[in-house]
Design a protein around this motif. Structure first.
Motif, short mmCIF file in Angstrom:
data_model
loop_
_atom_site.label_atom_id
_atom_site.label_comp_id
_atom_site.label_asym_id
_atom_site.label_seq_id
_atom_site.Cartn_x
_atom_site.Cartn_y
_atom_site.Cartn_z
N THR A 169 -7.97 24.83 17.00
CA THR A 169 -8.62 23.55 17.23
C THR A 169 -7.54 22.47 17.28
O THR A 169 -6.71 22.40 16.36
N PRO A 170 -7.53 21.65 18.31
CA PRO A 170 -6.52 20.58 18.35
C PRO A 170 -6.62 19.70 17.11
O PRO A 170 -7.71 19.53 16.54
N ILE A 171 -5.53 19.14 16.72
CA ILE A 171 -5.51 18.31 15.52
C ILE A 171 -6.41 17.09 15.67
O ILE A 171 -7.10 16.67 14.75
N GLN A 172 -6.40 16.51 16.85
CA GLN A 172 -7.29 15.38 17.11
C GLN A 172 -8.34 15.82 18.13
O GLN A 172 -8.03 16.15 19.25
N THR A 173 -9.58 15.81 17.71
CA THR A 173 -10.67 16.14 18.64
C THR A 173 -11.45 14.89 19.03
O THR A 173 -12.28 14.92 19.91
N ASP A 174 -11.15 13.79 18.36
CA ASP A 174 -11.83 12.54 18.69
C ASP A 174 -10.93 11.78 19.67
O ASP A 174 -9.94 11.16 19.28
N TYR B 49 -3.65 19.08 5.54
CA TYR B 49 -4.91 19.29 6.28
C TYR B 49 -4.65 20.10 7.53
O TYR B 49 -5.38 21.04 7.87
N CYS B 50 -3.60 19.66 8.23
CA CYS B 50 -3.31 20.31 9.51
C CYS B 50 -2.80 21.74 9.30
O CYS B 50 -3.17 22.66 10.04
N TRP C 18 -1.86 24.78 11.93
CA TRP C 18 -0.79 24.00 12.58
C TRP C 18 0.38 23.87 11.61
O TRP C 18 0.20 23.48 10.48
N GLU D 40 -3.56 23.73 6.94
CA GLU D 40 -4.67 24.61 6.54
C GLU D 40 -5.40 25.16 7.76
O GLU D 40 -6.09 26.17 7.68
N CYS D 41 -5.25 24.44 8.88
CA CYS D 41 -5.94 24.86 10.11
C CYS D 41 -5.04 25.65 11.04
O CYS D 41 -5.37 25.87 12.20
N ASP E 13 -6.12 29.55 20.55
CA ASP E 13 -7.44 28.91 20.46
C ASP E 13 -7.56 27.99 19.25
O ASP E 13 -8.65 27.69 18.79
#
Lengths: 101, 463
Positions: free
Chosen positions: B121-126, B95-96, B101, B98-99, B119
């Motif tokens: 997206t951080p792996i954890q946004t929550d 998953y990571c 990371w 694919e983004c 830029d």
């Protein structure tokens, strides 16, 4: 009770469910969420992974396909109900606010 | 799962220049995720690519300097996945990746990723989820340690004889202080984490990001904490005379070694672009290095007998005992004298010494024995506690003897413990800042002259 946890949805949850109104998987969900929110909401892969797991356990989404480690999901009937309730709640908030703001 | 064997990183951004693994200790707490990320980014910019971590030990490979962004994630205990489809971690990593990371390695539940995209997206946004993961992992790794150490310390404190302060505060003083070092090291850590968690619990509720401790504040925290522990340990070595706990010495030596490693690592850290250290931290570094060299040097010289400055303090030495059988004119002719005197104990609360002399005949029968303890303390409560401890035993009632006996001993008071006579039982003889406890002497009844001699000797006895 588990289902009461989703009485209101957070922004990322809402957009992920919107994205899953059509069958979708992995990074496509993240891209769709960003697109639907016009770049305002971004969901990290780690956050998405945990969220999908929670949705699955609570029958809000269902797995449709599995190709190797790539899984696709779609929203369930129960999930649609939750989404609709959230949409109506947000609409009501807009209406209530329109008189004052 | 570890990509360290590749000559270049997964996205070919990283070009390794050497396959040799370089190890470095970087001191941090389990929840100092941002500190670790900053550290790894600085190292990459300096030409050291992160390979793997094992607690505080980091491994790197030399590479061309590169600007990277790191993310330290904690794997959540999610649902079990059918193993035929691969491990949960692998799916999570997919998953990571694919983004954008790239996965490097994991250290138990900690996963290390990097990206070249500024830029991404951080792996954890929550943030709420991230804080929850940090909390559960910290309690699992550190919380249990803190609890066990605290239990050990409380148990050990409970094992001391608090009814007899003379014994605890004089004889066990060094051990007592050693156990105090543990709370001094771990309680600040627990407090620091509690502040971190409670503060961020409010932040994430309001939708703000998690505020991690900065690399600089982390360094200062560890430097100060280590310095305090070392100063206390070394202070105790200097304060204690004649009876230094070996454990205390070992603890101090270990702390010194750890400090040296920490300082060495952080000197390298400064080179890697960690940033300007504050003047306080720099002063601490310099002071600790000088103190380490000085202390080790002095101790080494003392051990080699070049300096006798510590002769009395670190190793047992004693004054002559105030009296012996021989000095009391007890005949020891044609007998073997066996002296089992114990090493004395000393602390800021007083001095304790014990003397035990046996005389055997040629058939190994004990024909005479002299056994006494002497306590010197400027604190009435210390001496009183010793007397009260004897008074607490019902089967050994203490009888206050006549003034005439006290006068013979030239003492304030004389107590008899249970038995009449000197041939058995104990006598507690109380002076102004001294206590003499004289035990049975196997058939020797002391004459008045001997008692006067003993009394004078004790009164004149100094430490």
């Amino acid at each position: 009770m588990a289902r009461e946890t989703f009485q209101t949805l957070s922004e990322p949850m809402y957009y992920v469910l919107l994205a899953l109104c059509n069958e979708c998987c992995g990074v496509d969900i993240m891209k769709l969420v960003e697109h639907l929110s016009k770049g305002r909401v971004k969901v990290g892969p780690g956050t998405l992974y945990a969220m999908l797991d929670k949705f699955l356990v609570n029958d809000i989404i269902a797995e449709t396909r599995c190709e190797g480690r790539k899984r696709s999901y779609i929203i369930t009937g129960y999930g649609r109900e939750l989404l609709k309730k959230e949409y109506e709640r947000l609409q009501q908030m807009v209406v209530d606010g329109a008189h004052i703001v | 799962m570890d990509n360290s064997d590749m000559n270049s990183g997964p996205d070919s951004t990283i070009t390794y220049t050497d396959s040799k693994i370089i190890k470095k200790i970087f001191w941090h707490s389990s929840y100092d995720l941002k500190t670790v990320e900053t550290f790894l980014e600085n190292m990459a910019a300096d030409g050291y690519m992160f390979v793997s971590r094992d607690h505080q030990l980091f491994r790197f490979k030399r590479c061309k300097p590169v600007k990277l962004h790191f993310f330290v994630d904690i794997l959540n205990d999610l649902r079990k996945i059918d193993n035929s489809l691969g491990t949960m971690r692998d799916e999570y990593v997919d998953y990571c990746e694919e983004c954008g990371w790239h996965f490097i390695s994991n250290d138990n539940k900690y996963l290390f990723f990097y990206t070249t995209q500024a830029d991404a997206t951080p792996i954890q946004t929550d943030n709420e989820l991230r804080l929850k993961l940090i909390n559960s992992q910290t309690l699992r790794t550190d919380g249990l340690t803190w609890l066990i150490l605290l239990s050990i310390v409380l148990f050990q404190f409970g094992a001391f004889d608090w009814n007899n302060l003379a014994y605890t505060l004089i004889d066990d003083f060094s051990i007592l202080c050693t156990y105090l070092c543990y709370p001094l090291i771990f309680i600040p850590e627990a407090i620091r984490y509690t502040i971190f968690y409670l503060r961020n619990k409010n932040y994430v509720k309001d939708g703000a990001d998690i505020e991690f401790y900065s690399a600089r504040s982390t360094f200062i925290f560890y430097a100060i904490r280590t310095a305090i522990a070392i100063i206390i340990s070394l202070g105790l070595i200097f304060l204690l005379s004649d009876s230094v706990s070996l454990a205390l010495f070992v603890v101090t030596a270990t702390l010194l070694i750890i400090t040296a490693i920490l300082l060495f690592s952080n000197l390298r850290l400064k080179k890697a672009g960690f940033g300007k250290m504050t003047s306080i931290a720099s002063w601490l570094n310099t002071s600790i290095i000088i103190a380490i060299c000085a202390i080790f040097g002095v101790i080494a010289l003392s051990l080699l007998d070049v300096l006798d400055i510590f002769e009395k303090n670190l190793f047992s030495s004693r004054n002559e005992h105030p009296f012996t059988l021989s000095s009391l004119n007890v005949s020891v002719d044609n007998a073997d004298i066996y002296d089992t005197g114990y090493y004395p104990s000393s602390s800021p609360f007083g001095y304790f010494d014990s003397f035990d002399e046996y005389v055997y005949d040629n058939k190994d029968n004990i024909i005479a024995r002299l056994d006494y303890d002497i306590i010197i303390s400027n604190y009435d409560f210390v001496i009183d506690s010793y007397i009260n401890d004897f008074k607490s035993y019902d089967e050994f009632p203490i009888i206050n003897l006549t003034d005439s006996e006290a006068s013979l001993w030239q003492a304030k008071a004389v107590y008899l413990n249970r038995y009449e006579g000197y041939s058995s039982g104990k006598r507690l003889i109380v002076y102004d800042n001294k206590l003499l406890i004289i035990s049975s002497s196997n058939g020797i009844e002391y004459t008045d002259e001997q008692i006067k001699k003993m009394g004078s000797a004790v009164k004149a006895y100094t430490h």
